[in-house]
Design an enzyme around this catalytic site. Sequence first.
Site, short mmCIF file in Angstrom:
data_model
loop_
_atom_site.label_atom_id
_atom_site.label_comp_id
_atom_site.label_asym_id
_atom_site.label_seq_id
_atom_site.Cartn_x
_atom_site.Cartn_y
_atom_site.Cartn_z
N HIS A 473 -17.75 4.84 19.30
CA HIS A 473 -17.46 4.63 17.88
C HIS A 473 -16.25 5.40 17.36
O HIS A 473 -15.68 5.04 16.32
CB HIS A 473 -18.69 5.02 17.04
CG HIS A 473 -18.85 4.21 15.79
ND1 HIS A 473 -17.79 3.80 15.02
CD2 HIS A 473 -19.95 3.71 15.18
CE1 HIS A 473 -18.23 3.12 13.99
NE2 HIS A 473 -19.53 3.04 14.06
N TYR A 589 -27.38 3.61 2.95
CA TYR A 589 -25.99 3.58 3.38
C TYR A 589 -25.62 2.15 3.78
O TYR A 589 -26.28 1.55 4.62
CB TYR A 589 -25.81 4.51 4.59
CG TYR A 589 -24.42 4.64 5.16
CD1 TYR A 589 -23.72 5.84 5.04
CD2 TYR A 589 -23.82 3.61 5.87
CE1 TYR A 589 -22.46 5.99 5.59
CE2 TYR A 589 -22.55 3.75 6.42
CZ TYR A 589 -21.88 4.94 6.27
OH TYR A 589 -20.63 5.09 6.82
#
Length: 772
Positions: A473, A589
Amino acid sequence: MAEAHQAVAFQFTVTPDGVDFRLSREALKHIYLSGINSWKKRLIRIKNGILRGVYPGSPSSWLVVVMTTVGSSYCNVDISMGLVSRIQKYIPDGYSPYHTPQTKALLSMAIFSTGVWAAGIFLFRQTLKLLLSYHGWMFEMHGQTSHVTRIWAICIRLLSSRRPMLYSFQTSLPTLPVPSVASTVQRYLESVRPLLGDEEYYRMETLAKEFQDKTAPRLQKYLVLKSWWATNYVSDWWEEYIYLRGRSPLMVNSNYYVMDFVLVRPTEVQAARLGNVIHAMILYRRKLDREEIKPVMALGIVPMCSYQMERMFNTTRIPGKETDVLQHLGDSRHVAVYHKGRFFKVWLYKGSQLLKPCDLQMQFQRILDDPSPPQPGEERLAALTAGGRVEWAEARQAFFSCGKNKAALEVIERAAFFVALDEESHCYDPEDEASLSLYGKALLHGNCYNRWFDKSFTVIAFKNGQLGLNAEHAWADAPIIGHLWEFVLGTDAFHLGYTETGHCLGKPDPALAPPQRLQWDIPEQCQAATERSYQVAKALAEDVELYCFQFLPFGKGLIKKCRTSPDAFVQIALQLAHFRDRGKFCLTYEASMTRMFREGRTETVRSCTSESSAFVQAMVEGGHMKADLQGLFRKASQKHQNMYRLAMTGAGIDRHLFCLYLVSKYLGVTSPFLAEVLSEPWRLSTSQIAQFQIRMFDPDQYPKHLGAGGGFGPVADDGYGVSYMIAGENTIFFHVSSKFSSSETNAQRFGNHIRQALLDIADLFQVPKAAC
């Protein structure tokens, strides 16, 4: 020694008659072709650098300006208003017959024209940058475009009418603005209001006011200063502190996965599917190097930042005791492959020519047919990348810093990407719901030692020809890898194709040297470290519950009939599902992108709002009229869409607070408010998966060619991770993760709540039952 001899271009021996050279024509041929290929790449990069540097101008536009200036001079019209004559005075006289007054005049006109051309390009770029800073179009209702936005769109089209290269707009993109502290604090307090009781909210409000009045002004000054100096005031700190300084395992905690087409199977021949896909990936890399890929454009006119694409290939994450480092190479001509506990090196080129898919199929089949056993300690070696980062850094320094271990590790770390040939078969069977979850689990962590989690991405090929990706990531966000994956799957299915028996087209070259086994010398201490990392990773993998499912009652088509955005619809449904699952609201989120700004990555949309919680409570209480519930839903949807737009336009909450917190740490300033904000757990972490970023095929014409998106692990130990892909007019894919160790969460239970919440909200708007 055989490999060493093959790698030597020439040998020599000293004889009584002098030095005797024995040249290898084949080796010298490969060296020559590789050199030609390298110079071609250099020239292409130089050419692209020039074309990108003068965009929206071009060399032909420079020639037009020069010809206009020269032509006007011959017509006795001085468009330079005397500047050409002044320039001519400063050109020194020469004694060559070529230094005539006519030559000096032409040279001065060329200099003037170049200056006008460069000034025009600078003006165009600054104008384009100013235009791209306008985001009013995002806040206008669909079908209610203002005159200002229409004029703005026309200007954007005029200034970017010439076909752009991938990085043409980079210097014209605006920089991410630093929001005011007052607006950030106000929006933060709004976001936590539905989560706190009156006393808790009053305490937080007091902390926020104290921070805003006393601490924040000093921190904000440093942040504004950074925004003037740096290209992006967030991205470098985000990459370093959120990703590279994390010491927990990458597997599950950071890396994510991407699935293959799930409703069609191009071939069941494992090596053939991989041959086509690897070939397509290198074709994509070639386009990337040549900047032939079009930048992603919002509305077809607003360019998105492309900088994250630079490190897609030839990149690996190097572990460190305190922080990791991303190592990116300019080029790599091989991939590293894992199969049955053994590592191989497979060349992608023969000389300067990319291997054909049938050649790659042959190479992968050779690996599959190789009966040799793993070397001692080799089978679970990749578990080091799945465990803690400190343990991996220590093992790397102790056991892989010299000798054959260093050489073998460099082959993996310097590869274009990593390839895993699995012995298992996975796919999605619509008749067996569990099959999609098992497929996702295999991609997320495998058996904890058959993925190299440090590579930018690992291509995973199952025995039945089904594929997937596991992506690191730190170097980029999911839409970037999604862009590559769409190209690869489209190229594989519609351009490369297979024979009737499922093999790659064409005839392979049997003279190709076979894949090279990597050689290791793994001592017992290293094997013990590997085993410790494996046990950590295994415990983490076994704790992850993943529930993936396809929601079939409806998709984007019927959601739009409710006159709301599909994303807002799903996010509000997630709030309703979570409240039914846990009996309370939580900090939520949702990732949104900030790529309309230079080097932008992501921002957080706090999806749990006062408006969404009011709607959820009304739904749970029951007894409300449909019209009232519809009104509450529309308010919640409008609020969510507005927050998403604010996040995309640089007015988010969390990245600003994150950077203020870092500045406070650098200055040694203590802030109870920031400490509390940054310690709040995200018990519901969500993300929508991008799709159809490029039109490789018409999804209406080929509705079965549908990917299921991908997923990630839960962010909090007692929370959920949810990714979803609104995969067309009639279906949505969900990937729900949680941990078995938490008694409060259950991924399948939550998935069922999501199903019901979607149906209940659709029922409010009288979605026809026949469609469900």
